[in-house]
Design an enzyme around this catalytic site. Sequence first.
Site, short mmCIF file in Angstrom:
data_model
loop_
_atom_site.label_atom_id
_atom_site.label_comp_id
_atom_site.label_asym_id
_atom_site.label_seq_id
_atom_site.Cartn_x
_atom_site.Cartn_y
_atom_site.Cartn_z
N ASN A 283 0.82 -1.20 0.00
CA ASN A 283 0.00 0.00 0.00
C ASN A 283 0.85 1.26 0.00
OD1 ASN A 283 -2.32 1.90 0.85
ND2 ASN A 283 -3.30 -0.11 0.66
N HIS A 333 -1.55 4.27 -0.26
CA HIS A 333 -2.24 4.10 -1.54
C HIS A 333 -3.73 4.38 -1.40
CE1 HIS A 333 -3.47 1.90 -5.28
NE2 HIS A 333 -2.37 2.49 -5.71
N CYS A 334 -4.30 3.99 -0.28
CA CYS A 334 -5.75 4.15 -0.06
C CYS A 334 -6.18 5.60 -0.02
CB CYS A 334 -6.16 3.48 1.25
SG CYS A 334 -5.94 1.70 1.30
N ILE A 335 -5.30 6.50 0.37
CA ILE A 335 -5.70 7.90 0.57
C ILE A 335 -5.28 8.80 -0.59
CG2 ILE A 335 -5.64 7.59 3.06
CD1 ILE A 335 -3.08 9.29 3.13
#
Length: 341
Positions: A283, A333-335
Site C-alpha cells: 500500500n 495508496h488508499c488515501i
Amino acid sequence: MTTPNRAPTAKSAGYRMPPEWAPHERTWMQWPYRDDFVWPDIAATQAAYARVAKAIRRFEPLTMMVREADLARATEFCGDAVDYFIVDLDDSWARDSGPNFVKNGDSLAASLFHFNAWGEKYDRFRNDAAIGHRVAEALQIQTFTSNVFMEGGGISVDGEGTILTSEQCILNPNRNPGLSKTEAESILCEVLGGETVIWVAGDPCDNETDGHIDGIACFTAPGVVLCEVGNPDYPDRMKDLAENRRALELAKDAKGRELTIIDIDEAYDAEAPSDRFCRSFINSYIVNGAVIVPEYGTRTDMAAQATIQSVFPDRKIVPVNIDDIAVAGGGIHCITQQQPK
C-alpha cells in the site's frame, strides 16, 4: 428491430487507465474530519495525512479535497503549497471514492465505479459516491460510469491491458450480488480499457475492504508484480496469501507473458491498536520520481524499503509513518489518487 444505443464505455471510446508509474499531472486526496470511531484521534490522523501530502508535494502538485468547514484546519496542517478543492465529503479514502482517470492520447477522462462504502459498511457515503463526478466537472472532462459497485483500491493495472483484482471484492454479495466472474471481467475491461483480468482469491483477514488488491499485490512494471507474503507466526495467513501467489504464478498477462513475482513481507511486527490496522507495504504510492512508502517503526521497514527500491531503482524511496492512518484499515495508496499527465 433496432438495437438500442448503449452508452459508450472508456474502452469503446478508446480510453485506457495508465499505470501508476506513468507521469502524473497531480495527486488528489480527501481531508479527514470524522471525529468518531473511524478515526480515534482525528488530530493525529490529520497530522499523518499532512505528512503524506507534504511528501508527495516534493515531487508533484497535490489537490486536497476538503469540506468548506474544514478548510482552515487543513490549511493549518498542510500549508499553502497544497491546492484545495472545496467539496462535500463523507470520509477520506480518495483511492476508493475518487475517479479512475483514463486517457486516449492526450485526452483525459474519468471512468467511475459506483461507490457504496465497501458494501455499506458505513451509512454515510452519498457525498463520496459523487466525488468522481465533482472532480470531473472541476476538470471539465468526460465521464464514463460503470454498472458495478467497486473501489479503486480493488484494481491494479499494467498500462498494457492487464487488470489485477480479487474475487473477494468485486464478486462480494455486499457489492454486486449475482455477478459472475465472466461478467466482472467484461465490466472491468470496459471501465479501465483492459484486455485481460488476473484474479487472486483475496485476504480473509481483510474485513474492512474485502480483499482490496492494493493490500495484496500490485504491478510495478508490465509483467512484474509485487506480492505480499504475510506473517510467519501465523501459518494460516501465510497459506491464504500463498494461494494468491500461486494464482499469479499460473497467470499470463494481456501480452501472453508469465509474471515475474517479487515477494515482500507485511509489517507483521508492527503493534496493531485495532483489528483493522493496515500492515501492508504494498500500500505504497508511486509519484513522479519517488515512491511514498509506509513506515511503522519496526525492523520490517528497512527490508521493505530495500525491496521496493530494487523494483524502482531510479526513484527515491520516501518513508512516512502512517500508524494514525493504518488504524482505520488503509495506507498511503488508499488515501491518494493519481491524475495522469
